[in-house]
Design a protein around this motif. Structure first.
Motif, PDB file in Angstrom:
ATOM      1  N   HIS A 135       0.851  -1.195   0.000  1.00  0.00           N
ATOM      2  CA  HIS A 135       0.000   0.000   0.000  1.00  0.00           C
ATOM      3  C   HIS A 135       0.880   1.235   0.000  1.00  0.00           C
ATOM      4  O   HIS A 135       2.063   1.185   0.373  1.00  0.00           O
ATOM      5  CB  HIS A 135      -0.929   0.006   1.217  1.00  0.00           C
ATOM      6  CG  HIS A 135      -0.205   0.124   2.524  1.00  0.00           C
ATOM      7  ND1 HIS A 135      -0.014   1.335   3.160  1.00  0.00           N
ATOM      8  CD2 HIS A 135       0.412  -0.812   3.299  1.00  0.00           C
ATOM      9  CE1 HIS A 135       0.667   1.135   4.267  1.00  0.00           C
ATOM     10  NE2 HIS A 135       0.932  -0.159   4.389  1.00  0.00           N
ATOM     11  N   ALA A 136       0.291   2.345  -0.386  1.00  0.00           N
ATOM     12  CA  ALA A 136       1.042   3.608  -0.448  1.00  0.00           C
ATOM     13  C   ALA A 136       0.508   4.631   0.540  1.00  0.00           C
ATOM     14  O   ALA A 136       0.903   5.795   0.498  1.00  0.00           O
ATOM     15  CB  ALA A 136       0.977   4.178  -1.871  1.00  0.00           C
ATOM     16  N   ARG A 137      -0.383   4.216   1.436  1.00  0.00           N
ATOM     17  CA  ARG A 137      -1.008   5.167   2.361  1.00  0.00           C
ATOM     18  C   ARG A 137      -0.153   5.364   3.609  1.00  0.00           C
ATOM     19  O   ARG A 137       0.436   4.406   4.122  1.00  0.00           O
ATOM     20  CB  ARG A 137      -2.401   4.681   2.772  1.00  0.00           C
ATOM     21  CG  ARG A 137      -3.347   4.471   1.612  1.00  0.00           C
ATOM     22  CD  ARG A 137      -3.640   5.770   0.881  1.00  0.00           C
ATOM     23  NE  ARG A 137      -4.534   5.565  -0.239  1.00  0.00           N
ATOM     24  CZ  ARG A 137      -4.832   6.481  -1.141  1.00  0.00           C
ATOM     25  NH1 ARG A 137      -4.293   7.691  -1.047  1.00  0.00           N
ATOM     26  NH2 ARG A 137      -5.653   6.210  -2.133  1.00  0.00           N
ATOM     27  N   THR A 138      -0.117   6.587   4.075  1.00  0.00           N
ATOM     28  CA  THR A 138       0.599   6.916   5.301  1.00  0.00           C
ATOM     29  C   THR A 138      -0.346   7.629   6.254  1.00  0.00           C
ATOM     30  O   THR A 138      -1.013   8.593   5.867  1.00  0.00           O
ATOM     31  CB  THR A 138       1.805   7.827   5.016  1.00  0.00           C
ATOM     32  OG1 THR A 138       2.669   7.184   4.083  1.00  0.00           O
ATOM     33  CG2 THR A 138       2.566   8.119   6.300  1.00  0.00           C
ATOM     34  N   LEU A 139      -0.416   7.124   7.462  1.00  0.00           N
ATOM     35  CA  LEU A 139      -1.239   7.765   8.477  1.00  0.00           C
ATOM     36  C   LEU A 139      -0.384   8.675   9.347  1.00  0.00           C
ATOM     37  O   LEU A 139       0.780   8.378   9.631  1.00  0.00           O
ATOM     38  CB  LEU A 139      -1.919   6.728   9.365  1.00  0.00           C
ATOM     39  CG  LEU A 139      -3.103   5.976   8.766  1.00  0.00           C
ATOM     40  CD1 LEU A 139      -3.599   4.928   9.750  1.00  0.00           C
ATOM     41  CD2 LEU A 139      -4.221   6.916   8.396  1.00  0.00           C
ATOM     42  N   ARG A 140      -0.969   9.773   9.750  1.00  0.00           N
ATOM     43  CA  ARG A 140      -0.319  10.676  10.686  1.00  0.00           C
ATOM     44  C   ARG A 140      -1.015  10.501  12.026  1.00  0.00           C
ATOM     45  O   ARG A 140      -2.213  10.765  12.154  1.00  0.00           O
ATOM     46  CB  ARG A 140      -0.443  12.111  10.196  1.00  0.00           C
ATOM     47  CG  ARG A 140       0.352  13.123  11.003  1.00  0.00           C
ATOM     48  CD  ARG A 140       0.350  14.454  10.288  1.00  0.00           C
ATOM     49  NE  ARG A 140       1.084  15.466  11.006  1.00  0.00           N
ATOM     50  CZ  ARG A 140       1.248  16.702  10.553  1.00  0.00           C
ATOM     51  NH1 ARG A 140       0.717  17.062   9.393  1.00  0.00           N
ATOM     52  NH2 ARG A 140       1.929  17.577  11.260  1.00  0.00           N
ATOM     53  N   LEU A 141      -0.287  10.023  13.000  1.00  0.00           N
ATOM     54  CA  LEU A 141      -0.862   9.768  14.314  1.00  0.00           C
ATOM     55  C   LEU A 141      -0.720  11.021  15.181  1.00  0.00           C
ATOM     56  O   LEU A 141       0.382  11.533  15.375  1.00  0.00           O
ATOM     57  CB  LEU A 141      -0.182   8.573  14.974  1.00  0.00           C
ATOM     58  CG  LEU A 141      -0.239   7.260  14.183  1.00  0.00           C
ATOM     59  CD1 LEU A 141       0.392   6.132  14.991  1.00  0.00           C
ATOM     60  CD2 LEU A 141      -1.662   6.909  13.798  1.00  0.00           C
ATOM     61  N   VAL A 142      -1.856  11.487  15.689  1.00  0.00           N
ATOM     62  CA  VAL A 142      -1.902  12.703  16.492  1.00  0.00           C
ATOM     63  C   VAL A 142      -2.568  12.366  17.822  1.00  0.00           C
ATOM     64  O   VAL A 142      -3.675  11.830  17.851  1.00  0.00           O
ATOM     65  CB  VAL A 142      -2.670  13.823  15.764  1.00  0.00           C
ATOM     66  CG1 VAL A 142      -2.819  15.044  16.663  1.00  0.00           C
ATOM     67  CG2 VAL A 142      -1.974  14.199  14.460  1.00  0.00           C
ATOM     68  N   LYS A 143      -1.885  12.696  18.899  1.00  0.00           N
ATOM     69  CA  LYS A 143      -2.414  12.415  20.240  1.00  0.00           C
ATOM     70  C   LYS A 143      -3.317  13.549  20.705  1.00  0.00           C
ATOM     71  O   LYS A 143      -2.972  14.722  20.612  1.00  0.00           O
ATOM     72  CB  LYS A 143      -1.277  12.219  21.238  1.00  0.00           C
ATOM     73  CG  LYS A 143      -1.762  11.965  22.665  1.00  0.00           C
ATOM     74  CD  LYS A 143      -0.653  11.546  23.606  1.00  0.00           C
ATOM     75  CE  LYS A 143       0.332  12.639  23.880  1.00  0.00           C
ATOM     76  NZ  LYS A 143       1.154  12.351  25.089  1.00  0.00           N
TER      77      LYS A 143
END
Length: 512
Positions: free
Chosen positions: A231-239
């Motif tokens: 896959h080419a998706r990137t998640l940005r994790l924000v607290k």
């Protein structure tokens, strides 16, 4: 007799947060066979760590997210109608600070907000300017906040919203497995072969015609490690973190506080005796299950409240805090607070059996996300049944008392009166809590009880054995955290020794 999952199910949903539960519900309602698996408890992570709001997101107008705000406001109406016991209108007060945003900008933004959310103007009051020197909401504020703006949104019990979606999915034929990890998924031409492992070590092999990856912060790692799908998706994790302090004011209004860093912090009445304050937006690089609030966040939220309230708070006043990881779509060069809360559905059936990945989203728009997901997924499975969850006559379990022609709070208050008449022996506070939490399902909690003693042992606060048994029997609760922090917020009122007694009764050791 074979269980549903011993032969190919139509849809296997991995992830028991709000998106997974809503997708399972929509799919089951369209006549598809559904299995949902969750590695922990329902709503154990992000979906129980929100600001508890069903709202359009007023601040997103500044980011020109008009489409997202419009979708969210439309969903606010649907959710208010579908679950009036756990969702209720809430009026917000925004004290004006001219050096942060000019009055004309706030007026224009609220006018647009009202316009985008105009569908149910008879239910939610329009925004207006207010003289805080004369308004009840001005009393707890410092004297320099003489002018404010009041607008409408809604509050919800986020964890219970997930449970109600799962209950409705189950009622429509879905199977729900908690504390069950999907450890391997292999794609074939026609089906997925999936290996499941329960926390007790029991294993199960399942075939599914389609796989839905609704694992939230784990969406990318699920594809990498479990499904092994490129896959080419990137998640940005924000607290995002919140604190709870003893009640700072007596009225029912919430506050929207503008910060010098252009963030928004809410102060919301919470569980009668408390005030909820949040949220933060901080980049997060750890494991989602390990997220915790830190001292800097507590200090930030205390300072945010102290800029406005006469009564100061300090970290020592915090009686509870919680944090969650928001899985947002990655956007280069965008600050964490400004990353879009919109969602992306990545559907792929070119490489074999269908795969649907859910990226992003917010609790307000869960129903619309699920509807969009099934509109894409169902045709690939030969299912032609249309969308159904937005119908004003469709309610989540317990919300069947709602009257589409009557505002939600009026409808709820009438239901509460009927509950008090039906169970006159219930203390008023307990009757209200039961009505709020369970709606028409209160009869499943109370059973054949005719007096308070019939509800059985009281473990602390007002948690009686009858309610505990119901939560274990029908709502997948297994340990103390499930009961005290997700099915309810009674953990705020439980002493340490009471919690230990509850854990002993459940036969589990606490993890909090």
């Amino acid at each position: 007799m074979r269980t549903q999952a011993e032969y190919p199910v139509d849809v296997l949903v991995v992830g028991g947060g709000i998106n997974g539960a809503a997708i399972a519900r929509d799919a089951a309602g369209r006549g598809l066979s559904v299995l949902l698996v969750e590695q922990d408890d329902l709503a154990a992570h992000t979906s129980s760590a929100s600001s508890k709001l069903i709202h359009g997101g007023l601040r997103y107008l500044e980011q020109y997210e008009f489409s997202l705000v419009a979708k969210a406001l439309a969903e606010r109406d649907v959710v208010l109608n579908s679950a009036p016991h756990i969702v209720r209108p809430l009026r917000f007060v925004l004290p004006h600070e001219p050096h942060l945003r000019p009055e004309w900008m706030i007026r224009a933004g609220l006018l647009l907000y009202d316009h985008l959310g105009r569908r149910r103007a008879h239910t939610l009051l329009h925004s207006r300017r207010a003289d805080l020197r004369a308004h009840v909401a001005g009393a707890p504020l410092k004297a320099q906040f003489a002018t404010g703006f009041i607008y409408s949104d809604a509050w919800c019990d986020d964890a219970r919203l997930v449970v109600l979606n799962a209950l409705d999915a189950q009622a429509r034929g879905a199977e729900i497995l908690v504390r069950t990890r999907c450890v391997r998924a292999r794609r074939g031409a026609q089906t997925w072969r999936v290996h499941l492992r329960g926390r007790d070590g029991a294993t199960r092999d399942v075939e599914a015609r389609a796989l839905v990856n609704a694992t939230g912060p784990w969406a990318a790692s699920f594809l990498d490690d479990v499904a092994q799908v490129p896959h080419a998706r990137t998640l940005r994790l924000v607290k995002g973190s919140h604190i709870v302090v003893p009640r700072l004011y007596d009225h029912r209004y919430a506050y929207t506080f503008q910060q010098a860093d252009r963030r928004i912090v809410f102060a919301i009445p919470f569980e009668r005796d408390y005030t909820l304050i949040g949220t933060t937006d901080i980049e997060f690089a750890g494991k989602p299950e390990s997220v915790r609030i830190d001292g800097d966040e507590i200090a930030y939220l205390c300072a945010a409240a102290n800029r406005y309230f006469l009564r100061p708070i300090a970290p020592a006043d915090v009686v509870w805090s919680y944090s969650g990881v928001r899985p947002l779509l990655a956007e280069d060069g965008v600050a964490a607070a400004e990353v879009t809360r919109d969602w992306l559905l990545d559907f792929d059936d070119d490489a074999g059996a269908p795969l649907l990945n859910v990226f992003g989203g917010k609790i307000t728009t869960h129903r619309r996300l699920a509807e969009d997901a099934l509109d894409r997924l169902a045709p690939a499975l030969g299912n032609t049944q249309g969308a159904w969850t937005a119908d004003e006559h469709v309610h989540l379990p317990g919300g069947e008392f709602a009257d589409a022609q009557q505002p939600g709070e009026e409808s709820f208050e009438q239901f509460l009166l009927a509950t008090a008449r039906r169970y006159p022996w219930l203390p008023e506070a307990l009757a209200r809590r039961y009505a709020r939490a369970y709606g028409t399902r209160i009869e499943r909690v109370v059973g054949h009880a005719r007096r308070l003693a019939d509800l059985g042992e009281c473990f602390g606060a007002d948690l009686h054995a009858a309610e505990l048994d119901y939560l274990v029997r029908e709502e997948w609760a297994r340990d103390a955290d499930d009961i005290l922090w997700r099915r309810s917020k009674l953990g705020l009122r439980f002493a340490v020794k009471e919690r230990r007694r509850l854990e002993h009764h459940l036969g589990v050791e606490g993890n909090r």
